[in-house]
Design an enzyme around this catalytic site. Sequence first.
Site, short mmCIF file in Angstrom:
data_model
loop_
_atom_site.label_atom_id
_atom_site.label_comp_id
_atom_site.label_asym_id
_atom_site.label_seq_id
_atom_site.Cartn_x
_atom_site.Cartn_y
_atom_site.Cartn_z
N CYS A 74 45.09 37.04 50.58
CA CYS A 74 45.30 36.42 51.45
C CYS A 74 43.98 36.69 52.41
O CYS A 74 43.75 38.20 51.90
CB CYS A 74 46.71 36.30 52.30
N ARG A 121 40.41 35.71 47.77
CA ARG A 121 41.34 36.85 48.40
C ARG A 121 42.50 36.04 47.85
O ARG A 121 43.45 35.92 47.80
CB ARG A 121 41.46 37.24 50.23
N TRP A 173 47.85 32.72 49.92
CA TRP A 173 47.76 33.18 48.03
C TRP A 173 49.25 33.40 48.61
O TRP A 173 50.10 34.20 49.01
CB TRP A 173 47.06 34.42 47.64
N ASN A 187 49.39 38.75 56.15
CA ASN A 187 49.35 38.90 54.87
C ASN A 187 49.72 40.14 54.63
O ASN A 187 50.56 41.08 55.76
CB ASN A 187 47.86 39.84 54.42
N GLY A 188 51.62 39.90 53.60
CA GLY A 188 51.94 40.42 53.43
C GLY A 188 53.23 39.98 53.57
O GLY A 188 53.09 39.07 52.89
N GLU A 226 41.37 43.41 26.30
CA GLU A 226 40.97 43.43 27.95
C GLU A 226 40.02 41.57 28.02
O GLU A 226 40.94 40.90 28.58
CB GLU A 226 40.36 44.48 28.38
N LYS A 241 40.64 38.65 29.74
CA LYS A 241 40.01 38.07 30.57
C LYS A 241 40.01 35.95 30.43
O LYS A 241 39.61 35.47 31.29
CB LYS A 241 38.40 38.45 29.59
N GLU A 296 43.07 34.37 31.85
CA GLU A 296 42.62 34.74 33.47
C GLU A 296 42.11 33.69 33.75
O GLU A 296 42.20 32.83 34.87
CB GLU A 296 42.40 35.95 34.21
N HIS A 313 52.59 44.54 11.55
CA HIS A 313 54.03 44.09 11.73
C HIS A 313 54.67 43.38 12.52
O HIS A 313 55.98 42.94 12.91
CB HIS A 313 54.34 45.14 12.25
N LYS A 358 42.15 38.21 44.42
CA LYS A 358 41.68 39.32 43.64
C LYS A 358 42.28 40.61 44.46
O LYS A 358 43.30 39.44 46.09
CB LYS A 358 40.08 38.95 44.61
C1 AGP Z 1 41.27 41.34 36.47
O1 AGP Z 1 40.76 40.82 36.19
C2 AGP Z 1 42.35 41.51 37.76
N1 AGP Z 1 42.16 39.96 38.00
C3 AGP Z 1 43.53 42.59 38.23
O2 AGP Z 1 43.92 42.49 36.51
C4 AGP Z 1 43.38 43.42 37.79
O3 AGP Z 1 42.33 44.32 37.62
C5 AGP Z 1 44.54 43.78 39.11
O4 AGP Z 1 45.59 42.86 40.45
C6 AGP Z 1 44.52 45.97 39.79
O5 AGP Z 1 42.96 45.32 40.65
P1 AGP Z 1 42.92 46.68 40.93
O6 AGP Z 1 41.73 47.53 40.47
O7 AGP Z 1 42.00 46.08 42.54
O8 AGP Z 1 43.69 47.96 41.88
#
Ligand code: AGP
Length: 643
Positions: free
Chosen positions: A2, A27, A75, A101-102, A516, A520, A523, A539, A638
């Site tokens: 947000c 956001r 969000w 926000n929150g 990772e 990616k 996501e 396994h 984000k």
């Molecule tokens: C990364 O691609 C993500 N969108 C997410 O996992 C992110 O890395 C995570 O929320 C942690 O964020 P930060 O590094 O800002 O703490």
Amino acid sequence: MCGIIGYVGKKAASPILLEGLRRLEYRGYDSAGVAVLDKANLAVRKKLGKIDEGIARLLKADPVAGNLGIAHTRWATHGAPSDKNSHPHLDASGKIAVVHNGVIENYDLLKQKLIQAGHKFKSDTDTEILAHLIGDYYEKRLAKSWWDERPREPKATNGSGSPGASPHQPPKGDTLTQAVCDALREVIGTYGLAVICADFPHTIVGARRGSPLTIGIGKDENFLTSDANAIVAHTKKVVYLNDYDVATVTPEGFEVFNLGADTANVQISNLEFSQEDAARGKHAHFMLKEIYEQPQTVLNALRGRLDFEGATAKFGGLNMTAAELRGIDRIVIAASGTSWHAALVGEYLIEELAQLPVEVEFAHEFCYRNCPLDKNTVLLVLSQSGETADTLAALREARRRGHRALAIVNVVGSTIARESDGGIYMHAGPEIGVASTKAFVSTITILTLLAVHLGRMRHLSAKRALDVLRGLEALPKQIEKILTQNHLLKKLAKKYAKADDFFFLGRGYTFPIALEGALKLKEISYIHAEGYSAAEMKHGPIALIDDKTPTVFLVPQDAMYDKTMANLAMIRARKGPIIALASEGDKAIRKVANDVIYLPATLDLLNPILASVPLQLFAYHIAVARRCDVDKPRNLAKSVTVE
Ligand code: AGP
């Protein structure tokens, strides 16, 4: 998670708010809205959907005028994305508008209380409860003050904070601020808040607890925002609010006091980035721009920190003496998401170079499982945003238990940066793409430096340290070289874009990069992808391999090469298509992989950095080929500022 922007000044508020919303959209992008005041006339517009298709169209069709306003991009937490659940929300009188926000944790209790008092609600959100609560207190304050003094608008001073008329109290007569405080004293939960009222055509009240809020200081105008990106085009002078701060912002200035302390700690800071840094430039997406920035951002992470003379790395902000650093027995690294993957690389690096035991924890698990920490254990948190609620909670928990907590953070002035005992900035510039790329690589770069620094206080030889430093120094050029393979990755992405499932496998240093790479892809392209240790595959998960399930194999010529090749053969034998990330000059790989991407030769421990880049490009191009919204992937935002 947000975004909030507020403006008060002499200009038309609506275009400033709309532009701010565009900059905040990463956001949250479920819905957005604005509330603008023109004298006593409060106009609210809100709409489901992304900014350009939703609120921007609505404002064009049905404009709002006025020099003061607040806006929000959402969000969803409480209540599905919809017009009615969008912010701003109004109180019962319709005079007070709130963006938030929150999460208000005791909203149900508050709601019942308000319903009993005759309140009716239009949305399913916790924020509307808060708006009604503020309105309720405002009416009570008005009724009381009518006999001694009429409510008057505050005359905030010229930019300096003040503790208010008495400890824990807003300035006398500032009815709106007082009503906000009354309400917040009843609230359990987190908030970054902006409130306006039709009776106060020159005032925005802001408050923070657990969700960032920043005042932007202009000339005859001021701003309030959850993210400085939204206001950097207007001012570089900001005040980061602290938890329990309440701010009264007018065109002339602002006043800050703290609900829990006698004085507010108000410090004016300068934003280190420019409007251009936070813009997409010539690139189709922020993610692509940020991938391409990596030769520079790695350079930024290394700048001033390579000490060839001392065969070590140096840092300015750890705030620990050599003896204290030498006294660390164990490091716990806590982080979330992509940063957690970086932490896994950090574990390998620090254990190898410094021979220091490291444990990696999901930040949220660390907080609530009461893991034993002996007195010489240091917590290290990793966070791009510096605002992730889980990671912040881990930092606070460690400090509460009396441990030193260090941080590696990108966003300067963020809450984690301010609350840690010491730390290292990435200096990677704003990361807007929801899928983290450059910050991941910067974090690993810094972890490598830190491992050298700690290692040189223990058993690491100067020769080995110098090898690592030289390897680090070569990275920017090597990343540039990898980026020249973009066309190849685009071609590969087209070939594999229709797959429903993927595996990403690696061993040793590249195991976390397999995790990772899978994240990616998940996501931004919504393809099911699993990251695994290449050795672990046999396994169980190997049962899922068939000729329609591609595997991305990280198989650089490192210490694990022969063993990884054996694992690769197992996939091959089951007809699984293989895309290999291999070292330049490896001809054997061509015989067993369907497709190969070559990585420049480097030290084993630097492979994570180089291998990350093609995986980012691969995920990016697959998402584009599948027509996904790369910078605004579904269900994500984000910076996750709720637990
Ligand atoms: C990364 O691609 C993500 N969108 C997410 O996992 C992110 O890395 C995570 O929320 C942690 O964020 P930060 O590094 O800002 O703490």
